[in-house]
Motif scaffolding. Structure first.
Motif, PDB file in Angstrom:
ATOM      1  N   PHE A  47       0.839  -1.192   0.000  1.00  0.00           N
ATOM      2  CA  PHE A  47       0.000   0.000   0.000  1.00  0.00           C
ATOM      3  C   PHE A  47       0.880   1.250   0.000  1.00  0.00           C
ATOM      4  O   PHE A  47       1.955   1.237   0.602  1.00  0.00           O
ATOM      5  CB  PHE A  47      -0.948  -0.005   1.206  1.00  0.00           C
ATOM      6  CG  PHE A  47      -1.940  -1.127   1.191  1.00  0.00           C
ATOM      7  CD1 PHE A  47      -3.032  -1.100   0.332  1.00  0.00           C
ATOM      8  CD2 PHE A  47      -1.776  -2.244   2.009  1.00  0.00           C
ATOM      9  CE1 PHE A  47      -3.953  -2.133   0.298  1.00  0.00           C
ATOM     10  CE2 PHE A  47      -2.689  -3.280   1.987  1.00  0.00           C
ATOM     11  CZ  PHE A  47      -3.776  -3.222   1.133  1.00  0.00           C
ATOM     12  N   PRO A  48       0.526   2.289  -0.719  1.00  0.00           N
ATOM     13  CA  PRO A  48      -0.791   2.534  -1.360  1.00  0.00           C
ATOM     14  C   PRO A  48      -0.962   1.929  -2.748  1.00  0.00           C
ATOM     15  O   PRO A  48      -2.003   2.123  -3.365  1.00  0.00           O
ATOM     16  CB  PRO A  48      -0.839   4.054  -1.441  1.00  0.00           C
ATOM     17  CG  PRO A  48       0.582   4.458  -1.611  1.00  0.00           C
ATOM     18  CD  PRO A  48       1.375   3.499  -0.774  1.00  0.00           C
ATOM     19  N   ARG A  49       0.052   1.188  -3.257  1.00  0.00           N
ATOM     20  CA  ARG A  49      -0.055   0.652  -4.618  1.00  0.00           C
ATOM     21  C   ARG A  49      -1.353  -0.105  -4.843  1.00  0.00           C
ATOM     22  O   ARG A  49      -2.038   0.091  -5.862  1.00  0.00           O
ATOM     23  CB  ARG A  49       1.126  -0.284  -4.889  1.00  0.00           C
ATOM     24  CG  ARG A  49       1.138  -0.899  -6.288  1.00  0.00           C
ATOM     25  CD  ARG A  49       2.000  -2.153  -6.333  1.00  0.00           C
ATOM     26  NE  ARG A  49       1.410  -3.260  -5.593  1.00  0.00           N
ATOM     27  CZ  ARG A  49       2.019  -4.422  -5.382  1.00  0.00           C
ATOM     28  NH1 ARG A  49       3.234  -4.615  -5.830  1.00  0.00           N
ATOM     29  NH2 ARG A  49       1.390  -5.387  -4.701  1.00  0.00           N
ATOM     30  N   ASP A  50      -1.738  -0.964  -3.886  1.00  0.00           N
ATOM     31  CA  ASP A  50      -2.887  -1.834  -4.110  1.00  0.00           C
ATOM     32  C   ASP A  50      -4.227  -1.158  -3.886  1.00  0.00           C
ATOM     33  O   ASP A  50      -5.268  -1.789  -4.038  1.00  0.00           O
ATOM     34  CB  ASP A  50      -2.762  -3.100  -3.260  1.00  0.00           C
ATOM     35  CG  ASP A  50      -1.763  -4.074  -3.857  1.00  0.00           C
ATOM     36  OD1 ASP A  50      -1.810  -4.277  -5.088  1.00  0.00           O
ATOM     37  OD2 ASP A  50      -0.928  -4.612  -3.115  1.00  0.00           O
ATOM     38  N   HIS A  51      -4.216   0.136  -3.529  1.00  0.00           N
ATOM     39  CA  HIS A  51      -5.468   0.900  -3.584  1.00  0.00           C
ATOM     40  C   HIS A  51      -5.868   1.172  -5.033  1.00  0.00           C
ATOM     41  O   HIS A  51      -7.023   1.486  -5.314  1.00  0.00           O
ATOM     42  CB  HIS A  51      -5.326   2.242  -2.866  1.00  0.00           C
ATOM     43  CG  HIS A  51      -5.095   2.132  -1.393  1.00  0.00           C
ATOM     44  ND1 HIS A  51      -5.704   1.170  -0.613  1.00  0.00           N
ATOM     45  CD2 HIS A  51      -4.332   2.881  -0.547  1.00  0.00           C
ATOM     46  CE1 HIS A  51      -5.312   1.325   0.646  1.00  0.00           C
ATOM     47  NE2 HIS A  51      -4.490   2.353   0.712  1.00  0.00           N
ATOM     48  N   GLY A  52      -4.906   1.082  -5.959  1.00  0.00           N
ATOM     49  CA  GLY A  52      -5.156   1.394  -7.355  1.00  0.00           C
ATOM     50  C   GLY A  52      -5.654   0.202  -8.146  1.00  0.00           C
ATOM     51  O   GLY A  52      -6.002  -0.856  -7.604  1.00  0.00           O
ATOM     52  N   ALA A  53      -5.672   0.367  -9.467  1.00  0.00           N
ATOM     53  CA  ALA A  53      -6.251  -0.628 -10.377  1.00  0.00           C
ATOM     54  C   ALA A  53      -5.353  -1.843 -10.538  1.00  0.00           C
ATOM     55  O   ALA A  53      -4.120  -1.753 -10.463  1.00  0.00           O
ATOM     56  CB  ALA A  53      -6.518   0.016 -11.730  1.00  0.00           C
ATOM     57  N   HIS A  54      -5.989  -2.992 -10.811  1.00  0.00           N
ATOM     58  CA  HIS A  54      -5.309  -4.253 -11.106  1.00  0.00           C
ATOM     59  C   HIS A  54      -5.894  -4.773 -12.415  1.00  0.00           C
ATOM     60  O   HIS A  54      -6.791  -5.620 -12.430  1.00  0.00           O
ATOM     61  CB  HIS A  54      -5.518  -5.254  -9.972  1.00  0.00           C
ATOM     62  CG  HIS A  54      -5.012  -4.775  -8.651  1.00  0.00           C
ATOM     63  ND1 HIS A  54      -5.726  -3.894  -7.862  1.00  0.00           N
ATOM     64  CD2 HIS A  54      -3.853  -5.024  -7.979  1.00  0.00           C
ATOM     65  CE1 HIS A  54      -5.030  -3.646  -6.751  1.00  0.00           C
ATOM     66  NE2 HIS A  54      -3.895  -4.313  -6.811  1.00  0.00           N
ATOM     67  N   ARG A  55      -5.403  -4.259 -13.521  1.00  0.00           N
ATOM     68  CA  ARG A  55      -6.039  -4.494 -14.820  1.00  0.00           C
ATOM     69  C   ARG A  55      -5.827  -5.896 -15.359  1.00  0.00           C
ATOM     70  O   ARG A  55      -6.460  -6.273 -16.354  1.00  0.00           O
ATOM     71  CB  ARG A  55      -5.537  -3.457 -15.830  1.00  0.00           C
ATOM     72  CG  ARG A  55      -5.854  -2.023 -15.426  1.00  0.00           C
ATOM     73  CD  ARG A  55      -5.469  -1.020 -16.495  1.00  0.00           C
ATOM     74  NE  ARG A  55      -5.517   0.332 -15.993  1.00  0.00           N
ATOM     75  CZ  ARG A  55      -6.618   1.070 -15.913  1.00  0.00           C
ATOM     76  NH1 ARG A  55      -7.759   0.555 -16.310  1.00  0.00           N
ATOM     77  NH2 ARG A  55      -6.585   2.287 -15.425  1.00  0.00           N
ATOM     78  N   GLU A  56      -4.968  -6.665 -14.733  1.00  0.00           N
ATOM     79  CA  GLU A  56      -4.794  -8.041 -15.177  1.00  0.00           C
ATOM     80  C   GLU A  56      -5.942  -8.933 -14.724  1.00  0.00           C
ATOM     81  O   GLU A  56      -6.053 -10.084 -15.164  1.00  0.00           O
ATOM     82  CB  GLU A  56      -3.454  -8.603 -14.689  1.00  0.00           C
ATOM     83  CG  GLU A  56      -3.326  -8.722 -13.189  1.00  0.00           C
ATOM     84  CD  GLU A  56      -2.757  -7.474 -12.507  1.00  0.00           C
ATOM     85  OE1 GLU A  56      -1.988  -7.623 -11.549  1.00  0.00           O
ATOM     86  OE2 GLU A  56      -3.109  -6.353 -12.946  1.00  0.00           O
ATOM     87  N   PHE A  57      -6.809  -8.395 -13.848  1.00  0.00           N
ATOM     88  CA  PHE A  57      -8.009  -9.105 -13.414  1.00  0.00           C
ATOM     89  C   PHE A  57      -9.233  -8.468 -14.070  1.00  0.00           C
ATOM     90  O   PHE A  57      -9.274  -7.256 -14.290  1.00  0.00           O
ATOM     91  CB  PHE A  57      -8.132  -9.069 -11.893  1.00  0.00           C
ATOM     92  CG  PHE A  57      -7.005  -9.774 -11.193  1.00  0.00           C
ATOM     93  CD1 PHE A  57      -7.064 -11.135 -10.926  1.00  0.00           C
ATOM     94  CD2 PHE A  57      -5.862  -9.071 -10.821  1.00  0.00           C
ATOM     95  CE1 PHE A  57      -6.020 -11.781 -10.304  1.00  0.00           C
ATOM     96  CE2 PHE A  57      -4.806  -9.712 -10.189  1.00  0.00           C
ATOM     97  CZ  PHE A  57      -4.872 -11.072  -9.931  1.00  0.00           C
ATOM     98  N   LYS A  58     -10.253  -9.257 -14.325  1.00  0.00           N
ATOM     99  CA  LYS A  58     -11.379  -8.804 -15.144  1.00  0.00           C
ATOM    100  C   LYS A  58     -12.289  -7.819 -14.421  1.00  0.00           C
ATOM    101  O   LYS A  58     -12.807  -6.875 -15.029  1.00  0.00           O
ATOM    102  CB  LYS A  58     -12.186 -10.028 -15.613  1.00  0.00           C
ATOM    103  CG  LYS A  58     -13.276  -9.702 -16.623  1.00  0.00           C
ATOM    104  CD  LYS A  58     -13.838 -10.963 -17.267  1.00  0.00           C
ATOM    105  CE  LYS A  58     -14.483 -11.891 -16.286  1.00  0.00           C
ATOM    106  NZ  LYS A  58     -15.119 -13.066 -16.964  1.00  0.00           N
TER     107      LYS A  58
END
Length: 389
Positions: A47-58
């Motif tokens: 965190f805070p990276r994982d507050h953002g988007a994870h575009r590899e997931f649908k």
């Protein structure tokens, strides 16, 4: 509102919705050819990276709910949600500003508890021309004027805004506790099939203040909120039709999250679970660690669906028995634009005992799959309004 926006959006919003629908169904047709990541192994949280988007997931969502009070203790509830639905898992390296990778849709609801009025709205747009989007690496997202942004990453302070005609919220939220990972270090299993799971964490208590507006009246408000962030590619199992989700904040600075996954037969799936957030500990709960009994029901005048409208919840360790009741019955969102989805999500009150001592609290409950199985509604975006009942 600038004149261009005032006249442009009402005229073209049906066209925008049409193209979202076309892209959505075309995207659904292409899903089989996409190589999305699935949730099947531990996630290295940062965190805070994982507050953002994870575009590899649908599929991904950022979800705020909360109970607020005006200066004279007038009670309100709110929901602000932004969804990202991926269309292409591996877009071209160079993509134009017109290029499409994701579709976004959002829900905004406000419960005026004292006056028994419920307002709910939705928006949908494609992730192009900056009409809608989410940040990578930090908390942030928008969809045509509705906005989520970070105020201070180090203090985990955020801001949300939404307005629809005469209804608006403008809120600042500050986390009282660090992010809580659900399931096995944030891997929340939803079914027995491989990959039917999500990566899931919450801020279980955010101090909240700001303003709300209804018609020509504005209130300064304060209260507490809850935030969920999940990302996944496959969630529900083949025999699951929806869930009952509870986010409960007790007066003693303790929280309880439960999700009860319902099967086609009406039972709770064995993968149901939750999290107890005590003053000094976090405990992951399995289905055998708690019980949920429905003790009242409400029939929607909009969809004719019958929803639970009262629950007795028992937690065995620590020993807790609470009664959860809606603060008002009519808190159902009915959404039509690119498909049909109806679900109940609303503010609730809580009272009971913990280790023989009276406890009180409040929270939010979400009930999906009662109007129609949730699988029938997955894969669509939204924009309509539920009129107050």
């Amino acid at each position: 509102m600038p004149r261009f926006q005032k006249y442009f959006f009402p005229f073209f919003s049906p066209i925008i919705a049409f193209f979202c629908s076309v892209f959505w169904h075309a995207g659904a047709f292409l899903y089989a050819q996409q190589e999305w990541k699935i949730v099947d192994q531990p996630w290295a949280w940062v965190f805070p990276r994982d507050h953002g988007a994870h575009r590899e997931f649908k599929t991904e969502w950022w979800y705020f709910t909360g109970n607020l009070y005006g200066e004279n203790r007038e009670p309100f509830g709110f929901q602000w949600t932004l969804f990202r639905q991926g269309i292409f898992s591996s877009p071209p390296q160079k993509i134009s500003k017109w290029g499409l990778r994701d579709i976004y849709f959002a829900h905004f609801a406000l419960s005026d508890i004292r006056r028994k009025k419920f307002y709910a709205y939705e928006r949908a747009d494609r992730g192009a021309l900056e009409l809608a989007g989410v940040l990578e690496g930090s908390m942030g997202g928008w969809i045509r004027g509705w906005e989520l942004r970070t105020i201070d990453n180090t203090k985990e302070k955020f801001h949300i805004h939404a307005n629809e005609g005469e209804i608006a919220i403008d809120l600042n939220l500050e986390a009282c506790k660090p992010p809580v990972l659900h399931g096995e270090n944030g891997l929340s299993k939803k079914a027995d099939q491989k990959g039917c799971a999500s990566y899931y964490y919450s801020f279980t208590r955010l101090m909240t203040n700001g303003s709300i507006r209804i018609s020509n009246r504005e209130w300064l408000v304060h209260g507490t909120s809850w935030f969920d962030h999940e990302f996944t590619t496959n969630s529900l199992g083949n025999n699951e039709v929806g869930w009952d989700w509870f986010a409960i904040q007790l007066d003693g600075n303790e929280e309880l999250m439960l999700y009860c996954l319902r099967t086609k037969e009406g039972a709770f799936d064995s993968n149901s679970g939750g999290t107890w957030v005590g003053k000094n500990n976090v405990r992951i709960l399995k289905k055998e660690d708690f019980s949920v009994d429905r003790i009242a029901f409400w029939k929607s005048p909009n969809t004719k669906a019958t929803y639970p409208a009262g629950w007795k919840i028992k937690l065995f360790d620590p020993p807790i028995e609470i009664i959860v009741k809606p603060k008002m019955a009519s808190q159902e969102l009915v959404l039509h634009q690119l498909g049909f989805l109806a679900y109940w999500e609303g503010a609730v009150s809580v009272e009971g005992e913990k280790e023989g001592i009276p406890v009180h609290g409040e929270g939010y409950v979400e009930l999906t799959g009662y109007a129609s199985p949730l699988q029938e509604a997955f894969g669509y975006s939204l924009q309509t309004q539920t009129e107050p009942q």
